[in-house]
Motif scaffolding. Structure first.
Motif, PDB file in Angstrom:
ATOM      1  N   ILE A  26       0.883  -1.173   0.000  1.00 22.20           N
ATOM      2  CA  ILE A  26       0.000   0.000   0.000  1.00 22.20           C
ATOM      3  C   ILE A  26       0.915   1.216   0.000  1.00 22.20           C
ATOM      4  CG2 ILE A  26      -1.943   1.119   1.154  1.00 22.20           C
ATOM      5  CD1 ILE A  26      -2.212  -1.505   2.830  1.00 22.20           C
ATOM      6  N   GLN A  56       0.427   4.448  -1.888  1.00 29.30           N
ATOM      7  CA  GLN A  56      -0.073   5.797  -2.111  1.00 29.30           C
ATOM      8  C   GLN A  56      -0.656   6.401  -0.835  1.00 29.30           C
ATOM      9  OE1 GLN A  56      -1.657   6.672  -6.162  1.00 29.30           O
ATOM     10  NE2 GLN A  56      -2.102   4.472  -6.226  1.00 29.30           N
ATOM     11  N   PHE A  60      -6.763   6.851  -1.656  1.00 29.56           N
ATOM     12  CA  PHE A  60      -7.710   5.749  -1.504  1.00 29.56           C
ATOM     13  C   PHE A  60      -9.095   6.252  -1.118  1.00 29.56           C
ATOM     14  CE2 PHE A  60      -3.583   3.685  -0.902  1.00 29.56           C
ATOM     15  CZ  PHE A  60      -3.710   2.593  -1.739  1.00 29.56           C
ATOM     16  N   PRO A  96       2.443   4.342   4.556  1.00 24.78           N
ATOM     17  CA  PRO A  96       2.675   3.349   3.502  1.00 24.78           C
ATOM     18  C   PRO A  96       3.173   2.043   4.113  1.00 24.78           C
ATOM     19  CG  PRO A  96       3.731   5.435   2.969  1.00 24.78           C
ATOM     20  CD  PRO A  96       3.301   5.531   4.397  1.00 24.78           C
ATOM     21  N   TYR A 135       4.910  -1.599   2.676  1.00 23.39           N
ATOM     22  CA  TYR A 135       5.472  -2.189   1.465  1.00 23.39           C
ATOM     23  C   TYR A 135       5.637  -3.703   1.541  1.00 23.39           C
ATOM     24  CZ  TYR A 135       6.478   2.676   0.440  1.00 23.39           C
ATOM     25  OH  TYR A 135       6.360   4.034   0.211  1.00 23.39           O
ATOM     26  N   VAL A 174      -5.105  -5.002   8.226  1.00 23.67           N
ATOM     27  CA  VAL A 174      -5.086  -4.453   6.866  1.00 23.67           C
ATOM     28  C   VAL A 174      -6.326  -3.598   6.651  1.00 23.67           C
ATOM     29  CG1 VAL A 174      -3.716  -6.343   5.906  1.00 23.67           C
ATOM     30  CG2 VAL A 174      -6.203  -6.520   5.930  1.00 23.67           C
ATOM     31  N   LEU A 231      -7.559  -2.458   0.322  1.00 24.48           N
ATOM     32  CA  LEU A 231      -6.838  -1.305  -0.191  1.00 24.48           C
ATOM     33  C   LEU A 231      -5.414  -1.736  -0.518  1.00 24.48           C
ATOM     34  CD1 LEU A 231      -7.951   1.616   2.159  1.00 24.48           C
ATOM     35  CD2 LEU A 231      -9.170   0.531   0.270  1.00 24.48           C
ATOM     36  N   ALA A 232      -5.017  -1.578  -1.760  1.00 27.84           N
ATOM     37  CA  ALA A 232      -3.690  -2.027  -2.188  1.00 27.84           C
ATOM     38  C   ALA A 232      -3.267  -1.267  -3.435  1.00 27.84           C
ATOM     39  CB  ALA A 232      -3.700  -3.533  -2.477  1.00 27.84           C
ATOM     40  N   ASP A 233      -1.962  -1.226  -3.644  1.00 26.18           N
ATOM     41  CA  ASP A 233      -1.405  -0.711  -4.892  1.00 26.18           C
ATOM     42  C   ASP A 233      -0.812  -1.830  -5.731  1.00 26.18           C
ATOM     43  OD1 ASP A 233      -1.750   2.218  -4.966  1.00 26.18           O
ATOM     44  OD2 ASP A 233      -0.661   2.143  -3.080  1.00 26.18           O
ATOM     45  N   PRO A 259      -5.014   2.736  -7.733  1.00 21.30           N
ATOM     46  CA  PRO A 259      -5.146   1.717  -6.690  1.00 21.30           C
ATOM     47  C   PRO A 259      -5.649   0.406  -7.291  1.00 21.30           C
ATOM     48  CG  PRO A 259      -6.009   3.796  -5.892  1.00 21.30           C
ATOM     49  CD  PRO A 259      -5.727   3.987  -7.368  1.00 21.30           C
TER      50      PRO A 259
END
Length: 253
Positions: free
Chosen positions: A7, A9, A14, A28, A30, A38, A97-99, A127
């Protein structure tokens, strides 16, 4: 399968993307790993909400979590029938929520086998909406824990070069129907969880530092062929959390 994700950004990105009113200020992350808290977005009463949950699904009927395997993924092919997920797919769907996420490409067998980590993100930088299921587990002492799992599907052509499964990644206009458990029946919702178009994804080989859960910095998602920031030292080695699809595909780590 999906055993780690990131995550990267800012929280406001989001909030704007998913349209929930809360403005949580989370940092953030990583190298998100199983059993950790989460962020997800859910819908209740027609309104979207931000919520923190435990990544590792506990069904409501579970008596003793200590006897239950670590369930972080739910195969879309079986969520309509499996007792573990049947209630959640009807009433409690969420989006993680994730990138992006990590996957390891295995080559060879035995002692000569190699595992190359890849970071997988959306090519457009948006996202990555990972379909999920959540459940509130109630303990005998009255304690309540919200838990969740990521829904997985078969790999698309891009992901097939690394692994035969992948998270179900929703298009922006599919987020609403997926979250609308009151208006969209389970079978129709499950139909949204299919391999995403190949063009959506970017796959980059990354440092094997991601193998250690305690390493959690932006260097982890920098492709190996790009300039890398200086990292002072790796974190101490840690036991890797195990993860599997609900159908017991085996450990990733």
């Amino acid at each position: 399968m999906c055993g780690r994700f990131f995550i990267a950004q800012a929280p406001e990105v989001f909030a704007a993307f998913y349209g929930y009113p809360e403005r949580p200020n989370f940092p953030p992350r990583y190298n998100v790993a199983p059993t950790q808290p989460v962020p997800v977005v859910i819908a209740q009463g027609g309104e979207r909400q931000f919520r923190l949950v435990r990544w590792g699904f506990w069904p409501g009927w579970l008596k003793d979590p200590k006897t239950f395997p670590l369930v972080i993924n739910a195969r879309v092919e079986t969520i309509l029938e499996k007792p573990t997920f049947r209630g959640a797919v009807r009433h409690r769907r969420c989006v993680f929520l994730a990138d992006g996420f990590y996957e390891w490409r295995r080559a060879g067998t035995g002692r000569t086998a190699t595992r190359t980590p890849f970071a997988i993100a959306r090519a457009d930088g948006a996202p990555m909406a990972l379909a999920g299921l959540w459940e509130s587990w109630l303990g005998a002492d009255g304690s309540e824990i919200d838990t969740a799992a990521i829904v997985t599907t078969g790999a698309n052509g891009t992901m097939a070069a690394v692994h035969d499964r992948m998270p179900a990644i929703l298009a922006p206009d599919e987020v609403g129907p997926w979250l609308d458990a009151g208006g969209v029946p389970p079978g129709e919702a499950a139909g949204l969880c299919r391999p995403c178009p190949d063009a959506w994804l970017r796959l980059d080989p990354v440092s094997d530092r991601v193998n250690a859960v305690r390493n959690d910095d932006a260097d982890l998602i920098v492709p190996l062929d790009r300039p890398r920031p200086t990292v002072v030292a790796d974190a101490p080695a840690a036991e890797h959390p195990r993860s599997s699809d609900e159908d017991a595909q085996g450990a990733l780590f």
